[in-house]
Design an enzyme around this catalytic site. Structure first.
Site, mmCIF file in Angstrom:
data_model
loop_
_atom_site.group_PDB
_atom_site.id
_atom_site.type_symbol
_atom_site.label_atom_id
_atom_site.label_comp_id
_atom_site.label_asym_id
_atom_site.label_seq_id
_atom_site.Cartn_x
_atom_site.Cartn_y
_atom_site.Cartn_z
ATOM 1 N N GLY A 20 44.236 31.109 36.785
ATOM 2 C CA GLY A 20 44.831 30.127 37.450
ATOM 3 C C GLY A 20 43.210 29.333 37.694
ATOM 4 O O GLY A 20 42.486 29.606 37.099
ATOM 5 N N THR A 21 43.332 28.501 38.819
ATOM 6 C CA THR A 21 42.095 27.595 39.108
ATOM 7 C C THR A 21 41.134 28.498 39.648
ATOM 8 O O THR A 21 39.912 28.404 39.472
ATOM 9 C CB THR A 21 42.765 26.452 40.018
ATOM 10 O OG1 THR A 21 43.911 26.215 39.759
ATOM 11 C CG2 THR A 21 41.719 25.361 39.939
ATOM 12 N N ALA A 23 41.497 31.971 40.226
ATOM 13 C CA ALA A 23 41.438 33.481 39.710
ATOM 14 C C ALA A 23 41.929 33.588 38.538
ATOM 15 O O ALA A 23 42.544 32.936 37.693
ATOM 16 C CB ALA A 23 42.554 34.042 40.798
ATOM 17 N N LYS A 24 41.475 35.112 38.029
ATOM 18 C CA LYS A 24 41.783 35.596 36.421
ATOM 19 C C LYS A 24 42.798 36.594 36.968
ATOM 20 O O LYS A 24 42.533 37.335 37.859
ATOM 21 C CB LYS A 24 40.645 36.073 35.865
ATOM 22 C CG LYS A 24 40.241 35.104 34.635
ATOM 23 C CD LYS A 24 39.172 35.883 33.827
ATOM 24 C CE LYS A 24 38.768 34.702 32.800
ATOM 25 N NZ LYS A 24 37.550 35.052 32.346
ATOM 26 N N VAL A 25 43.882 36.820 35.989
ATOM 27 C CA VAL A 25 44.658 38.013 36.252
ATOM 28 C C VAL A 25 44.459 39.123 35.067
ATOM 29 O O VAL A 25 44.694 38.455 33.566
ATOM 30 C CB VAL A 25 46.193 37.687 36.352
ATOM 31 C CG1 VAL A 25 46.922 38.919 36.409
ATOM 32 C CG2 VAL A 25 46.301 36.705 37.503
ATOM 33 N N LYS A 40 44.595 40.864 40.091
ATOM 34 C CA LYS A 40 43.904 39.475 40.123
ATOM 35 C C LYS A 40 42.614 39.518 40.607
ATOM 36 O O LYS A 40 42.209 40.180 41.638
ATOM 37 C CB LYS A 40 44.918 38.812 41.417
ATOM 38 C CG LYS A 40 44.742 37.262 41.500
ATOM 39 C CD LYS A 40 45.807 36.693 42.582
ATOM 40 C CE LYS A 40 45.819 35.180 42.900
ATOM 41 N NZ LYS A 40 46.832 34.795 43.701
ATOM 42 N N ASP A 134 56.444 27.287 47.789
ATOM 43 C CA ASP A 134 56.138 26.895 46.336
ATOM 44 C C ASP A 134 57.246 27.360 45.481
ATOM 45 O O ASP A 134 56.667 27.994 44.594
ATOM 46 C CB ASP A 134 54.564 27.123 46.092
ATOM 47 C CG ASP A 134 54.410 26.296 44.811
ATOM 48 O OD1 ASP A 134 55.051 25.338 44.630
ATOM 49 O OD2 ASP A 134 53.401 26.653 44.104
#
Length: 252
Positions: A20-21, A23-25, A40, A134
């Site tokens: 994501g903008t 975070a990395k999973v 995460k 969301d």
């Protein structure tokens, strides 16, 4: 030379499965139980730089509150000197969004099952005073049995003590309820239900009810609830979607 396996506490960390903008999973495995998890990873410097401390704390506290078979489960939260690790249930079936992209519209029976699971999960959140804000097919994951799991509580809200209406405009434009766009304050539960109605339409139609790329036109159509159901929708589904996508949140 064998690649050194990274470890964080009792977890063996593997490949990146999402980005994501902020975070990395990563895929990880609990060495004690053998259970697969999604980890995460957030850099503390990023959290501070983007003033996200309160948002992350809120997301974590919300995920501790909502425990439901159709919601991605939070196992635990760990921290090192430089990073925060949020350990989540590993959901193997991908996003519901991908299923629509590959298959187009889904069969009504499948839509009904997903919609029931989504409404169960959302009702559970609302019973705990949590509003997701969301909801969209990209935030709905599927497990290996094809069950739906709601994820990504990054924009969720807990109403403040004594505050009935929420005021932040957030969410993805195509799924947002008219009252959220109006800036007059809105009921988080009604706004979530509207998003569920849009999701049901997308599952059954294979396209959005409000799909304009031009935002002013999009907002105008959402405010007027200007859409029509395709001919293959059953009368029951058409009537349900029209009841949910009613631009007046006060209608019973």
């Amino acid at each position: 030379m064998k690649k050194q396996t990274r470890r964080v506490a009792k977890y063996e960390v593997g490949r990146t499965i999402g980005e994501g903008t902020f975070a990395k999973v990563r895929f990880a495995q609990n060495r004690e139980t053998g259970e697969s998890v999604a980890m995460k990873v957030l850099a503390k410097s990023t959290i501070l730089k983007h003033r996200m401390v309160d948002q992350i704390k809120r997301e974590i506290s919300i995920m501790k509150i909502v425990r439901h078979p159709n919601i991605v489960r939070l196992h635990e939260v760990l921290a090192s000197r430089t990073k925060v690790y949020i350990i989540l249930e590993f959901v193997t079936g991908g996003e519901l969004f991908d299923k629509i992209v590959h298959q187009g519209r889904l069969l009504e029976n499948d839509c009904r099952r997903y919609f029931q699971q989504l409404i169960d999960a959302v009702a559970h959140c609302h019973s705990k005073g949590v509003y997701h804000r969301d909801l969209k097919p990209e935030n709905l994951l599927l497990d290996s049995y094809g069950n739906l799991k709601v994820s990504d509580f990054g924009l969720s809200a807990l109403p403040q003590q004594g505050v009935e209406l929420l005021h932040t405009t957030c969410g993805t434009p195509n799924y947002v309820a008219p009252e959220v766009l109006s800036n007059r304050g809105y009921d988080g539960s009604a706004a979530d239900v509207w998003s569920c109605g849009v999701i049901l339409f997308v599952l059954m139609a294979g396209y959005l009810p409000f799909g304009e790329t031009d935002l002013p036109t999009l907002y105008k159509k959402i405010n007027a609830a200007e859409f029509s159901c395709p001919f293959w929708f059953s009368s029951g589904a058409t009537s349900l979607i029209h009841k949910i996508l009613d631009p007046n949140p006060k209608t019973e």
